[in-house]
Design an enzyme around this catalytic site. Sequence first.
Site, PDB file in Angstrom:
ATOM      1  N   ARG A 145       0.852  -1.186   0.000  1.00 24.83           N
ATOM      2  CA  ARG A 145       0.000   0.000   0.000  1.00 24.83           C
ATOM      3  C   ARG A 145       0.886   1.234   0.000  1.00 24.83           C
ATOM      4  NH1 ARG A 145      -2.266   3.256   4.843  1.00 24.83           N
ATOM      5  NH2 ARG A 145      -3.672   4.677   3.796  1.00 24.83           N
ATOM      6  N   ASN A 170      -6.806   2.158   9.968  1.00 27.47           N
ATOM      7  CA  ASN A 170      -5.473   2.356  10.543  1.00 27.47           C
ATOM      8  C   ASN A 170      -5.618   2.345  12.051  1.00 27.47           C
ATOM      9  OD1 ASN A 170      -4.575   2.776   7.958  1.00 27.47           O
ATOM     10  ND2 ASN A 170      -4.110   4.958   8.231  1.00 27.47           N
ATOM     11  N   GLU A 190      -2.983   0.089   8.196  1.00 23.79           N
ATOM     12  CA  GLU A 190      -1.750   0.456   8.936  1.00 23.79           C
ATOM     13  C   GLU A 190      -1.821  -0.101  10.339  1.00 23.79           C
ATOM     14  OE1 GLU A 190      -0.814   4.642   9.230  1.00 23.79           O
ATOM     15  OE2 GLU A 190      -1.222   4.960   7.110  1.00 23.79           O
ATOM     16  N   TYR A 231      -3.443   1.645  15.934  1.00 25.60           N
ATOM     17  CA  TYR A 231      -2.166   1.413  16.609  1.00 25.60           C
ATOM     18  C   TYR A 231      -2.343   1.096  18.081  1.00 25.60           C
ATOM     19  CZ  TYR A 231       0.114   3.396  12.473  1.00 25.60           C
ATOM     20  OH  TYR A 231       0.563   3.610  11.197  1.00 25.60           O
ATOM     21  N   HIS A 258      -2.895  11.208   1.018  1.00 25.03           N
ATOM     22  CA  HIS A 258      -2.302  11.018   2.349  1.00 25.03           C
ATOM     23  C   HIS A 258      -1.715  12.367   2.774  1.00 25.03           C
ATOM     24  CE1 HIS A 258      -0.686   7.699   5.197  1.00 25.03           C
ATOM     25  NE2 HIS A 258      -0.348   8.850   5.748  1.00 25.03           N
ATOM     26  N   GLU A 308      -7.373   8.756   6.605  1.00 21.82           N
ATOM     27  CA  GLU A 308      -7.659   9.349   7.908  1.00 21.82           C
ATOM     28  C   GLU A 308      -8.259  10.763   7.886  1.00 21.82           C
ATOM     29  OE1 GLU A 308      -4.014   9.059  10.155  1.00 21.82           O
ATOM     30  OE2 GLU A 308      -4.130   6.887  10.253  1.00 21.82           O
TER      31      GLU A 308
HETATM   32  C1  GBH Z   1      -0.771   7.167  10.936  1.00 18.97           C
HETATM   33  O1  GBH Z   1      -1.765   7.869  11.615  1.00 18.97           O
HETATM   34  C2  GBH Z   1      -0.443   7.876   9.641  1.00 18.97           C
HETATM   35  O2  GBH Z   1      -1.341   7.480   8.624  1.00 18.97           O
HETATM   36  C3  GBH Z   1       0.970   7.644   9.188  1.00 18.97           C
HETATM   37  O3  GBH Z   1       1.268   8.522   8.148  1.00 18.97           O
HETATM   38  C4  GBH Z   1       1.912   7.834  10.364  1.00 18.97           C
HETATM   39  O4  GBH Z   1       3.247   7.746   9.999  1.00 18.97           O
HETATM   40  C5  GBH Z   1       1.548   6.793  11.397  1.00 18.97           C
HETATM   41  O5  GBH Z   1       0.255   7.039  11.846  1.00 18.97           O
HETATM   42  C6  GBH Z   1       2.442   6.777  12.638  1.00 18.97           C
HETATM   43  O6  GBH Z   1       2.226   7.897  13.449  1.00 18.97           O
HETATM   44  O7  GBH Z   1      -4.359  12.489  19.450  1.00 18.97           O
HETATM   45  O8  GBH Z   1      -3.750  10.654  20.895  1.00 18.97           O
HETATM   46  O9  GBH Z   1      -4.358  10.274  18.639  1.00 18.97           O
HETATM   47  C7  GBH Z   1      -2.228   7.279  12.810  1.00 18.97           C
HETATM   48  C8  GBH Z   1      -3.184   8.209  13.533  1.00 18.97           C
HETATM   49  C9  GBH Z   1      -3.072  10.366  14.493  1.00 18.97           C
HETATM   50  C10 GBH Z   1      -2.426   8.460  15.770  1.00 18.97           C
HETATM   51  C11 GBH Z   1      -2.361  11.251  15.461  1.00 18.97           C
HETATM   52  C12 GBH Z   1      -1.769   9.388  16.763  1.00 18.97           C
HETATM   53  C13 GBH Z   1      -1.733  11.611  17.686  1.00 18.97           C
HETATM   54  C14 GBH Z   1      -2.020  11.370  19.115  1.00 18.97           C
HETATM   55  N1  GBH Z   1      -2.455   9.068  14.451  1.00 18.97           N
HETATM   56  N2  GBH Z   1      -2.382  10.684  16.775  1.00 18.97           N
HETATM   57  S1  GBH Z   1      -3.711  11.187  19.538  1.00 18.97           S
END
Ligand code: GBH
Length: 476
Positions: free
Chosen positions: A78, A313, A379, A315, A126, A173
């Site tokens: 991707r 996506n 992701e 995490y 993106h 996103e």
């Molecule tokens: C991804 O976003 C992106 O698509 C990618 O480009 C990036 O490199 C990757 O994350 C790693 O960071 O306000 O607590 O959520 C993931 C979504 C949005 C999660 C911003 C973290 C900041 C803290 N991200 N968020 S919070």
Amino acid sequence: MTQPALLPKSFLWGYATASYQIEGATDVDGRAPSIWDTFCKTPGKIADGSSGDVATDSYKRWKEDVQLLKSYGVKAYRFSISWSRIVPEGGRRDAVNAAGIAHYRALIEELLREGIVPFVASTLYHWDLPQALHDRYGGWLSKDEIVPDFVRYADVCFRSFGDLVQNWITFNEPWVISVLGYGVGVFAPGHVGDAEPWIVSHSVILAHAYAVKLYREQFKARHGGQIGITLDCHWLLPYDDAPENQEAALRGVAFKLAPAPLTALPEPTPRQDPIYKGCYPARVKAVLGDRLPDFTPDEVAVVRGSSDFFGLNTYATHLVRDGGRDELNGFIQTGHTRPDGTPLGTQSDLPWLQTYGPGFRSLLTYLWKTYEQPIYVTENGFPVRGENDLPVEIAVDDADRQEYYRNYAAALLQAVTEDGADVRGYFGWSLLDNFEWAEGYKVRFGVTHVDYETQERTPKKSAGFLRQWFEEHIAV
Ligand code: GBH
């Protein structure tokens, strides 16, 4: 003897990247600036003062990257397309750039030659909006301008790559684009506002929906592909049993997934009333009131059912309490320490990310039950704490990243084989260490170490772990 539970034979897995984070070569072959070029040059916005000017130099080293993917045994890749390379000035009457098209065409052809599906190959957006559109009319703030401009750019991509690409993602996103770009201001274009984010996400949803309409009407029959959108969502667990914290967790998820009820289901269903009636989730509306724009009946008809799958996506998992001043997330406070003082999981290099596999399983199962759409995890990944300070020989021994992937892979398998979730693909973030937006190059998410002086790529052990795990857990 019971057979070990396996993912279906058709399951796709691989790695994800994004144009501005890896390509570099920002002034090559006719590319014009995007809002991220401008943002990076604004003092104080990027932690180490860096930019994507060079990144991992993948605009030039793409053949090497494809060989890496091949050596990792992936089935799919991707990546995203840079709007600024395809239509440098961005607009529907602006010139198309043949050199940009030739670049992505060559990459896609090489992937296919190596037997790698350019799956979801193409995230059209993106975050790298052509700067000219921002200057001309405020970019995403002008719905009536940006929607036709995006649809024209999408049309150029469908025409240029549609014979080779069967899997499309419109946006990466929407929540990040709108809330971090126009609410908190930590991402480009760095606006701070309380109404702007919701105007922006409205434009994004409509741009997505009209691009999908175009694809379905003019390309799908010929090319037989699928098209959808990728949302980001943490799993949110109530901090404790307090009813207001239980409610806060639901509200937080509603904020993250606000576009989903609109795009997911072809028809309204009474089961999840009222969110499938072509309006935003009631919990979001209750907080934002009139700042949430309305869709016209025509728009509702285009938006509803406008995603063939749920691109996710994800995490982290957060523990959620009610309250605080964070309106953009629906007045929730997030943490990662349980009431008994224990941490949720292994701490990463970023404050918001800890390892917690069970949350991933819960999220997948929740999405499947709520939206009844096939899911592609577009992701998922982990930056090891302090990794940037380590010499490469030590950094490649990435035990915490392997632990993360081991936990999340197990959770994925359980969601599919025990909970019945229809998950069809999984993409690790990321193929390479790369430009981590406002963190610059200090935070490394790659399964490949990159030496930013020499651009040398060195596989980390997690790449071997994932290769072996998927070899063992996909049916043959
Ligand atoms: C991804 O976003 C992106 O698509 C990618 O480009 C990036 O490199 C990757 O994350 C790693 O960071 O306000 O607590 O959520 C993931 C979504 C949005 C999660 C911003 C973290 C900041 C803290 N991200 N968020 S919070």
